[in-house]
Design an enzyme around this catalytic site. Structure first.
Site, PDB file in Angstrom:
ATOM      1  N   LYS A   1       0.812  -1.223   0.000  1.00  0.00           N
ATOM      2  CA  LYS A   1       0.000   0.000   0.000  1.00  0.00           C
ATOM      3  C   LYS A   1       0.841   1.267   0.000  1.00  0.00           C
ATOM      4  O   LYS A   1       0.381   2.338  -0.374  1.00  0.00           O
ATOM      5  CB  LYS A   1      -0.958   0.008   1.191  1.00  0.00           C
TER       6      LYS A   1
ATOM      7  N   HIS B   1       2.291  -3.197  14.734  1.00  0.00           N
ATOM      8  CA  HIS B   1       2.796  -2.067  13.948  1.00  0.00           C
ATOM      9  C   HIS B   1       2.936  -0.885  14.901  1.00  0.00           C
ATOM     10  O   HIS B   1       1.978  -0.477  15.523  1.00  0.00           O
ATOM     11  CB  HIS B   1       1.828  -1.737  12.810  1.00  0.00           C
TER      12      HIS B   1
ATOM     13  N   GLU C   1       7.257  -5.771   7.915  1.00  0.00           N
ATOM     14  CA  GLU C   1       6.470  -5.235   6.799  1.00  0.00           C
ATOM     15  C   GLU C   1       6.865  -3.795   6.484  1.00  0.00           C
ATOM     16  O   GLU C   1       6.035  -2.889   6.545  1.00  0.00           O
ATOM     17  CB  GLU C   1       4.977  -5.264   7.167  1.00  0.00           C
TER      18      GLU C   1
HETATM   19  C1  LIG Z   1       1.015   0.515   6.323  1.00  0.00           C
HETATM   20  C2  LIG Z   1       1.460  -0.710   7.006  1.00  0.00           C
HETATM   21  C3  LIG Z   1       2.816  -1.078   6.987  1.00  0.00           C
HETATM   22  C4  LIG Z   1       3.913  -0.219   6.411  1.00  0.00           C
HETATM   23  O1  LIG Z   1       4.286   0.748   7.329  1.00  0.00           O
HETATM   24  P1  LIG Z   1       5.549   1.705   7.092  1.00  0.00           P
HETATM   25  O2  LIG Z   1       5.519   2.608   8.255  1.00  0.00           O
HETATM   26  O3  LIG Z   1       5.369   2.374   5.794  1.00  0.00           O
HETATM   27  O4  LIG Z   1       6.767   0.844   7.119  1.00  0.00           O
HETATM   28  C5  LIG Z   1       3.142  -2.290   7.550  1.00  0.00           C
HETATM   29  N1  LIG Z   1       2.215  -3.089   8.115  1.00  0.00           N
HETATM   30  C6  LIG Z   1       0.911  -2.754   8.165  1.00  0.00           C
HETATM   31  C7  LIG Z   1      -0.057  -3.689   8.788  1.00  0.00           C
HETATM   32  C8  LIG Z   1       0.493  -1.555   7.631  1.00  0.00           C
HETATM   33  O5  LIG Z   1      -0.799  -1.211   7.713  1.00  0.00           O
END
Ligand SMILES: *Cc1c(COP(=O)(O)O)cnc(C)c1O
Length: 435
Positions: free
Chosen positions: A69, A198, A273
């Site tokens: 995304k 996260h 991620e």
């Molecule tokens: C958006 C998102 C990410 C990416 O986060 P960054 O801060 O861009 O590294 C990773 N995991 C989940 C579940 C997300 O929603």
């Protein structure tokens, strides 16, 4: 496929490192010949390749699942796939985009904790089995539509550290609810395989991951006592990715490595991620000044032919608004939606003389109430000048709208030749000319 990347996606290979300014200048010169004033984006795939290489060097234990995304440009996804990177998808369409690259469904984590039934069924049909959830309600849905899914319990961080984008507790199970949720999973005979979290996007403090890693360990223990055997820990995203954030990333990796080693034996697979980290610095947005307005009594000349020396009187305080063919509904949507007041968008003037006097200026986007930079000191610019913004890879084009009918910008890809060769070793397949 490699040929396709170079030809159809117009990846230009350079033998030697070149500055963004240099590359943009060349493209603008070519556009001017054709009277083309559309904004565009420059992407350095070499930057992406070195980010992945650096990650693997600094955190060899942590496997990358790139968060699609953040930026879903096709050549980007292709290069990542060819480097063996796996993917974090938030929806059915993202899963489709990634599977189209020809990778195995085991290289995908479906990381949105709430899923439409049709998407769950689609994931099942495509064998995308690893997915997150954060409450017992969602478990009943999984039980009904994809009972063999491999589930990661997404945990809510108890301590929020400063981040560019905070999530304010929208997703994640509080530690106090974990036991109840896991009991439900046990009753439903579901397959809980690990924990995810996260910390927020673009965290500032290298220690931000420590408390949540401790919490995760507690979940492993609770799950263990209920008879689950967890073997995956997903430490999410949050890592900084703009130019100049390398030191901070290095500090984070040191803290994370150490904490992982203390708490999670090698049998536990660690994944992450990252989104922002992978793409932020690789993309540069280039836009064109199509309008100018001066706020004062001084004479102000318009257009390309105006003489810079005469375009403002040296004794008057003045301010100028420039209109750029980009927008907070375009490449800058993140700055108004997620990070209001962000200071991060620094305008770079493509061509100006260093002796030019600076004037207080506003850079305005296409739409009403569309301000990209307020009160910045800029040399006197004119319609037809170009401005570029670096570090524009994360949450820019993936979030952009076409509000006011502004068009999707072309993306010009380039890569340093030896970095490209790190990924694609068959030299016969290269072409270096941009069609
Ligand atoms: C958006 C998102 C990410 C990416 O986060 P960054 O801060 O861009 O590294 C990773 N995991 C989940 C579940 C997300 O929603």
């Amino acid at each position: 496929m490699m040929k396709l990347l170079l030809d159809e996606c117009r990846v230009k290979l350079y033998k030697e490192e070149r500055s963004n300014r240099d590359i943009i200048n060349e493209i603008v010169t070519a556009k001017q010949k054709e009277g083309d004033d559309d904004r565009f984006v420059v992407c350095d795939l070499g930057d992406v390749i070195s980010k992945v290489q650096r990650w693997r060097k600094l955190m060899p234990r942590v496997k990358i699942f790139y968060a699609v995304k953040c930026n879903s440009s096709e050549p980007l996804l292709k290069v990542l796939a060819d480097m063996g990177v796996s993917f974090d998808c938030a929806s059915k369409n993202e899963i489709e985009a990634v599977l189209k690259l020809g990778i195995s469904p085991t290289r995908i984590v479906y990381a949105h904790p709430y899923k439409p039934v049709s998407s769950l069924l689609h994931a099942k049909y495509k064998d995308v089995s690893l997915m997150t959830f954060d409450c017992s309600e969602e478990l009943f849905k999984v039980k009904e539509f994809y009972p063999s899914a491999r589930l990661l319990l997404r945990l809510l961080p108890e301590v929020e550290f400063q981040a560019e984008v905070q999530f304010n507790g929208k997703f994640g199970c509080p530690l106090s609810d974990v036991e109840n949720v896991l009991r439900v999973a046990k009753q439903l005979n579901l397959n809980i395989v690990g924990v995810s979290f996260h910390v927020g996007s673009g965290v500032q403090d290298p220690k931000a991951y420590v408390p949540i890693l401790h919490q995760s360990k507690k979940v492993f223990d609770i799950a263990n006592s209920l008879g689950f055997v967890l073997n995956v820990l997903d430490i999410g995203g949050g890592f900084p990715g703009h130019q100049g954030s390398l030191k901070r990333f290095e500090a984070m990796s040191t803290v994370i490595n150490k904490t992982l080693e203390e708490m999670f034996p090698p049998s536990i697979e660690i994944i992450a991620e990252p989104g922002r980290y992978i793409v932020a610095s690789a993309f540069t947005v280039v836009a064109y000044i199509f309008g100018k307005r001066c706020h004062s009594n001084v004479t102000c000349m318009y257009g390309k032919d105006s003489n810079r020396e005469n375009s403002m009187s040296s004794n008057h305080e003045t301010s100028t608004t420039y209109f750029l063919n980009d927008s907070i509904f375009g490449s800058f949507v993140d700055c108004c939606l997620c990070r209001p007041g962000s200071e991060e968008y620094t305008p770079n003037i493509l061509r100006h003389k260093s002796e030019d006097k600076l004037v207080e200026s506003t850079i305005s986007g296409f739409a009403p109430f569309d301000v990209l930079n307020k009160s910045v000191m800029l040399p006197d610019l004119n319609v037809g000048d170009w401005i570029y913004y670096e570090n524009m890879g994360a949450y820019t084009m993936s979030m952009a709208t076409s509000f006011n009918g502004i068009s999707v910008p072309d993306i010009m890809y380039h890569c340093l030749e030896n970095l490209w060769h790190d990924v694609y070793s068959d030299q016969r397949l290269y072409c270096t000319k941009r069609p």
